[in-house]
Design an enzyme around this catalytic site. Sequence first.
Site, PDB file in Angstrom:
ATOM      1  N   SER A 137       0.798  -1.219   0.000  1.00  0.00           N
ATOM      2  CA  SER A 137       0.000   0.000   0.000  1.00  0.00           C
ATOM      3  C   SER A 137       0.832   1.271   0.000  1.00  0.00           C
ATOM      4  O   SER A 137       0.288   2.363  -0.149  1.00  0.00           O
ATOM      5  CB  SER A 137      -0.951   0.025   1.207  1.00  0.00           C
ATOM      6  OG  SER A 137      -0.251   0.349   2.387  1.00  0.00           O
ATOM      7  N   LYS A 175       1.732   4.328   7.384  1.00  0.00           N
ATOM      8  CA  LYS A 175       0.882   5.137   6.503  1.00  0.00           C
ATOM      9  C   LYS A 175       1.232   6.620   6.647  1.00  0.00           C
ATOM     10  O   LYS A 175       1.877   7.050   7.605  1.00  0.00           O
ATOM     11  CB  LYS A 175      -0.600   4.960   6.866  1.00  0.00           C
ATOM     12  CG  LYS A 175      -1.175   3.579   6.637  1.00  0.00           C
ATOM     13  CD  LYS A 175      -1.353   3.284   5.159  1.00  0.00           C
ATOM     14  CE  LYS A 175      -2.029   1.947   4.949  1.00  0.00           C
ATOM     15  NZ  LYS A 175      -1.221   0.813   5.413  1.00  0.00           N
TER      16      LYS A 175
END
Length: 217
Positions: A137, A175
């Site tokens: 991701s 993230k």
Amino acid sequence: MLTRKQQELLSFIDNRLKADGVSPSFEEMKDALSLRSKSGIHRLINALEERHFIRRLPNRARALEVLRLPDAMAPAMAVKPRPALPEPANDSVSVPLHGRIAAGLPLEALESDRTLAVPAALLGPGDHYALEVSGDSMIDAGIFDGDYALVRRCEDARDGDIVVALIDDSEATLKYLRREKGMIRLDPANPTHEPQRYRPDQVRVQGRLAGLLRRYH
């Protein structure tokens, strides 16, 4: 002479290197210059590199060095000169290796007593640890499955920082951190993945990304 956007980008990179010792991500550069896509950042970076204002450091993701500034920006350097980069060396230090961290859906945060040998030149000041990256991701930020994330321990972060976020004291993920309408949003760097949103009491920052190690097989 640099264009206005080229000078803005050069100044942004230089200020972040002085503040954090780590060059900003392409996503952060795009947001700082209010550009619609990262392709514009790639063009600006290439232009600055061709004119010998910056250079890319080999074998390191997100690694840029400012070689010089235009004359109009020189006084700022005289007031606060940038620390000299460490000389290349074969010295290494051992940092704790705390299992795997998800760059996709969150995984259980694992603890271990293993260590990872890291070139000393990759680490700045502060306490660091390493996590093995799992998932895809964050590939647009240059972070791939199997990389080792080098993390500087801290408990706070700015919007746009890449952080290790501990969710509900049980799961960890890597993230971009952003604050949105009273919530914490953890953004991926892959258009096939959705942002994750949590209440502030669900998320604890465990550190900010300081560098990456990649092994080639």
